[in-house]
Write a protein that holds these residues in place. Structure first.
Motif, PDB file in Angstrom:
ATOM      1  N   MET A  66     -21.556  -0.450  32.893  1.00  0.00           N
ATOM      2  CA  MET A  66     -22.125   0.744  32.227  1.00  0.00           C
ATOM      3  C   MET A  66     -21.039   1.446  31.421  1.00  0.00           C
ATOM      4  N   ASN A  67     -21.339   1.745  30.157  1.00  0.00           N
ATOM      5  CA  ASN A  67     -20.365   2.393  29.292  1.00  0.00           C
ATOM      6  C   ASN A  67     -20.299   3.877  29.608  1.00  0.00           C
ATOM      7  N   LYS A  68     -19.133   4.329  30.064  1.00  0.00           N
ATOM      8  CA  LYS A  68     -18.953   5.730  30.415  1.00  0.00           C
ATOM      9  C   LYS A  68     -18.340   6.535  29.275  1.00  0.00           C
ATOM     10  N   GLU A  69     -18.047   5.864  28.151  1.00  0.00           N
ATOM     11  CA  GLU A  69     -17.485   6.574  27.013  1.00  0.00           C
ATOM     12  C   GLU A  69     -18.538   7.492  26.401  1.00  0.00           C
ATOM     13  N   PRO A  70     -18.147   8.688  25.929  1.00  0.00           N
ATOM     14  CA  PRO A  70     -19.126   9.618  25.351  1.00  0.00           C
ATOM     15  C   PRO A  70     -19.632   9.130  23.999  1.00  0.00           C
ATOM     16  N   THR A  71     -20.798   9.638  23.624  1.00  0.00           N
ATOM     17  CA  THR A  71     -21.388   9.341  22.322  1.00  0.00           C
ATOM     18  C   THR A  71     -21.285  10.572  21.436  1.00  0.00           C
ATOM     19  N   TYR A  72     -20.732  10.387  20.248  1.00  0.00           N
ATOM     20  CA  TYR A  72     -20.687  11.443  19.247  1.00  0.00           C
ATOM     21  C   TYR A  72     -21.662  11.057  18.132  1.00  0.00           C
ATOM     22  N   VAL A  73     -22.577  11.967  17.821  1.00  0.00           N
ATOM     23  CA  VAL A  73     -23.572  11.727  16.783  1.00  0.00           C
ATOM     24  C   VAL A  73     -23.263  12.610  15.585  1.00  0.00           C
ATOM     25  N   ILE A  74     -23.312  12.006  14.403  1.00  0.00           N
ATOM     26  CA  ILE A  74     -23.101  12.737  13.153  1.00  0.00           C
ATOM     27  C   ILE A  74     -24.379  12.611  12.324  1.00  0.00           C
ATOM     28  N   VAL A  75     -24.993  13.736  12.018  1.00  0.00           N
ATOM     29  CA  VAL A  75     -26.220  13.748  11.221  1.00  0.00           C
ATOM     30  C   VAL A  75     -25.842  14.079   9.780  1.00  0.00           C
ATOM     31  N   GLY A  76     -25.954  13.077   8.921  1.00  0.00           N
ATOM     32  CA  GLY A  76     -25.570  13.230   7.526  1.00  0.00           C
ATOM     33  C   GLY A  76     -24.547  12.182   7.148  1.00  0.00           C
ATOM     34  N   ALA A  77     -25.008  11.079   6.564  1.00  0.00           N
ATOM     35  CA  ALA A  77     -24.106   9.988   6.171  1.00  0.00           C
ATOM     36  C   ALA A  77     -23.558  10.282   4.777  1.00  0.00           C
ATOM     37  N   SER A  78     -22.727  11.316   4.736  1.00  0.00           N
ATOM     38  CA  SER A  78     -22.192  11.854   3.494  1.00  0.00           C
ATOM     39  C   SER A  78     -20.682  11.690   3.495  1.00  0.00           C
ATOM     40  N   LEU A  79     -20.019  12.264   2.478  1.00  0.00           N
ATOM     41  CA  LEU A  79     -18.558  12.296   2.481  1.00  0.00           C
ATOM     42  C   LEU A  79     -18.054  12.991   3.734  1.00  0.00           C
ATOM     43  N   ALA A  80     -18.645  14.133   4.082  1.00  0.00           N
ATOM     44  CA  ALA A  80     -18.209  14.863   5.272  1.00  0.00           C
ATOM     45  C   ALA A  80     -18.447  14.044   6.533  1.00  0.00           C
ATOM     46  N   GLY A  81     -19.646  13.481   6.659  1.00  0.00           N
ATOM     47  CA  GLY A  81     -19.962  12.710   7.852  1.00  0.00           C
ATOM     48  C   GLY A  81     -19.086  11.484   8.009  1.00  0.00           C
ATOM     49  N   ALA A  82     -18.888  10.727   6.921  1.00  0.00           N
ATOM     50  CA  ALA A  82     -18.076   9.519   6.987  1.00  0.00           C
ATOM     51  C   ALA A  82     -16.609   9.848   7.237  1.00  0.00           C
ATOM     52  N   THR A  83     -16.120  10.932   6.644  1.00  0.00           N
ATOM     53  CA  THR A  83     -14.726  11.327   6.851  1.00  0.00           C
ATOM     54  C   THR A  83     -14.505  11.795   8.279  1.00  0.00           C
ATOM     55  N   ALA A  84     -15.487  12.481   8.858  1.00  0.00           N
ATOM     56  CA  ALA A  84     -15.371  12.894  10.255  1.00  0.00           C
ATOM     57  C   ALA A  84     -15.319  11.671  11.165  1.00  0.00           C
ATOM     58  N   ALA A  85     -16.159  10.678  10.903  1.00  0.00           N
ATOM     59  CA  ALA A  85     -16.140   9.448  11.701  1.00  0.00           C
ATOM     60  C   ALA A  85     -14.785   8.753  11.593  1.00  0.00           C
ATOM     61  N   GLN A  86     -14.257   8.686  10.384  1.00  0.00           N
ATOM     62  CA  GLN A  86     -12.941   8.073  10.173  1.00  0.00           C
ATOM     63  C   GLN A  86     -11.864   8.808  10.960  1.00  0.00           C
ATOM     64  N   THR A  87     -11.895  10.133  10.911  1.00  0.00           N
ATOM     65  CA  THR A  87     -10.884  10.925  11.615  1.00  0.00           C
ATOM     66  C   THR A  87     -10.973  10.720  13.121  1.00  0.00           C
ATOM     67  N   LEU A  88     -12.187  10.664  13.652  1.00  0.00           N
ATOM     68  CA  LEU A  88     -12.349  10.432  15.093  1.00  0.00           C
ATOM     69  C   LEU A  88     -11.668   9.133  15.512  1.00  0.00           C
ATOM     70  N   ARG A  89     -11.869   8.089  14.730  1.00  0.00           N
ATOM     71  CA  ARG A  89     -11.238   6.808  15.060  1.00  0.00           C
ATOM     72  C   ARG A  89      -9.717   6.891  14.896  1.00  0.00           C
ATOM     73  N   GLU A  90      -9.264   7.545  13.852  1.00  0.00           N
ATOM     74  CA  GLU A  90      -7.822   7.664  13.628  1.00  0.00           C
ATOM     75  C   GLU A  90      -7.138   8.448  14.744  1.00  0.00           C
ATOM     76  N   LEU A  91      -7.878   9.371  15.346  1.00  0.00           N
ATOM     77  CA  LEU A  91      -7.316  10.176  16.435  1.00  0.00           C
ATOM     78  C   LEU A  91      -7.476   9.506  17.791  1.00  0.00           C
ATOM     79  N   GLY A  92      -8.002   8.297  17.789  1.00  0.00           N
ATOM     80  CA  GLY A  92      -8.054   7.516  19.023  1.00  0.00           C
ATOM     81  C   GLY A  92      -9.323   7.645  19.826  1.00  0.00           C
ATOM     82  N   PHE A  93     -10.359   8.275  19.263  1.00  0.00           N
ATOM     83  CA  PHE A  93     -11.620   8.367  19.998  1.00  0.00           C
ATOM     84  C   PHE A  93     -12.211   6.973  20.175  1.00  0.00           C
ATOM     85  N   ALA A  94     -12.459   6.574  21.413  1.00  0.00           N
ATOM     86  CA  ALA A  94     -12.928   5.220  21.718  1.00  0.00           C
ATOM     87  C   ALA A  94     -14.407   5.168  22.064  1.00  0.00           C
ATOM     88  N   GLY A  95     -15.065   6.321  22.043  1.00  0.00           N
ATOM     89  CA  GLY A  95     -16.480   6.350  22.402  1.00  0.00           C
ATOM     90  C   GLY A  95     -17.373   5.868  21.277  1.00  0.00           C
TER      91      GLY A  95
END
Length: 411
Positions: A1-30
């Motif tokens: 069972m995956n215990k990693e949290p889920t982050y949802v971004i509503v809006g596949a825009s520049l802001a939404g995509a950049t936020a997703a990129q930043t989460l990964r760059e900061l090491g978010f593994a969820g």
């Protein structure tokens, strides 16, 4: 069972995509789920009224990331899906397909929609609004065909599309109810500068007039104004501002007032729900108040702050408002905020007639906003330093090009 949290971004825009990129760059593994109601991969909107509209930029250039980036970074991209419900109690969003997705943290990047005119004939074929890439596609084909274009609204979208139409050889008329274009953004003096720019390029400016009717049977053929004037039109472009897409937030009882109200960390009153970009009315520490700005820079710079805040970091979004435009042979950057109290003096520095100058908006001899026109070596950074310093300046000395801008900011 995956215990990693889920982050949802509503809006596949520049802001939404950049936020997703930043989460990964900061090491978010969820799990990251990025949901957009458009079928296009996240893209940047400024080219839609500039290079892409003119056909100077290829379509691939507008995208935030290459298509394979999302799979490579384990970002689930759900396109052509609309979130219809935000259930804060259950920590879930519901899609128009009926399914639900749970979240630990949620980011709303729902953007804004063009303000529509409610006039006779407003639904005729050939009346254009510009927000999405398919709007730009249709409009590009229209202006390539030449003909007569009437632009309703003398704001940024109106003037940029007017410039694109003129560069494509169209006959262009711009109608605006104010005595000069861009008055709300730049005031009357610099509004007059942009009016002159368009007049020199052959645009027919009809100022201090409003549109009362679009004429035509199935397709628009003309525009009627409040003084009884009629303007033949093969197409109409309406650019009269935008409305933040707050419906989802409002139905979830999140505080909304000219956008979704968020603090300096871009967090709503719900500690697990954040908002960013055009839809966010964010608290700016520098101004000791809330601001909502609609531009590329706001999305680009706000998204990393939202991502950091979602990860529990103590951050603050305090960028000065910034926007840019390209019209004909003029490129401009603006930074700052004139604010409700306005300004009491405008100082220009350089060659205004030669289209290479700075302009500064002063209140009590302090620079509250500034712009550079075609001065790319200087850029906007010295202007921002002057604004942030809050130091009084000598207006005559500020206008003197022999005095370096840096000299006005005391150590």
């Amino acid at each position: 069972m995956n215990k990693e949290p889920t982050y949802v971004i509503v809006g596949a825009s520049l802001a939404g995509a950049t936020a997703a990129q930043t989460l990964r760059e900061l090491g978010f593994a969820g799990r990251i789920v990025l949901i957009g109601d458009e079928t296009e991969h996240p893209y940047e909107r400024p080219p839609l009224s500039k290079g892409y509209l003119l056909g100077k930029d290829e379509r691939a250039k507008i995208y935030v990331h290459e298509e394979n980036w999302y799979a490579e970074h384990a970002v689930e991209l759900l396109l052509g899906r609309r979130v219809t419900l935000l259930d804060r109690a259950a920590h879930e969003v519901e899609l128009d397909t009926g399914g639900r997705i749970g979240y630990a943290k949620l980011l709303l990047a729902t953007g804004a929609s063009p303000r529509h005119l409610r006039l006779p004939g407003a639904d005729l074929e050939g009346v254009h609004y510009l927000r999405r890439v398919e709007d730009s596609d249709r409009l590009r084909e229209t202006i390539r065909a030449g003909g007569r274009i009437v632009v309703v609204g003398g704001g940024w979208i109106g003037l940029e599309t007017a410039a694109a139409a003129r560069e494509s050889g169209c006959v262009v008329t711009v109608i605006d109810p104010r005595p000069a274009p861009l008055i709300a953004a730049l005031g009357s003096e610099m509004g007059a500068f942009f009016a002159g720019l368009h007049l020199r390029h052959g645009v027919d400016l009809r100022l201090s007039h409003t549109v009362t009717e679009f004429q035509g049977t199935d397709r628009v053929t003309g525009v009627l104004t409040d003084d009884g004037s009629e303007f033949a039109a093969d197409a109409v472009i309406v650019g009269i501002g935008a409305i933040p897409n707050t419906d989802l937030a409002e139905r979830a009882d999140l505080s909304c007032d000219n956008g979704i109200v968020v603090n300096e960390m871009l967090c709503t009153q719900d500690p697990d729900v954040f908002a960013v970009g055009d839809v966010a009315n964010s608290y700016r520490p520098f101004y000791s108040g809330h601001l909502r700005t609609e531009h590329w820079a706001n999305a680009l710079h706000g998204a990393p702050v939202a991502a950091q805040a979602m990860l529990g970091q103590r951050v603050a979004y305090d960028k000065l408002p910034y926007f840019f435009t390209d019209q004909y042979d003029v490129g401009m950057e603006f930074s700052g905020w004139i604010g409700p109290d306005g300004y009491d003096r405008l100082v220009t520095r350089g060659d205004v007639d030669g289209q290479a100058f700075h302009a500064f908006w002063l209140a009590d001899d302090r620079v509250v906003a500034g712009m550079q026109v075609n001065l790319w070596d200087d850029g906007i950074a010295p202007v921002e330093e002057l604004i942030r310093s809050r130091q009084p300046v000598d207006p005559d000395r500020l206008a003197d090009t022999s005095v370096p801008l840096a000299a006005h900011v005391m150590a």
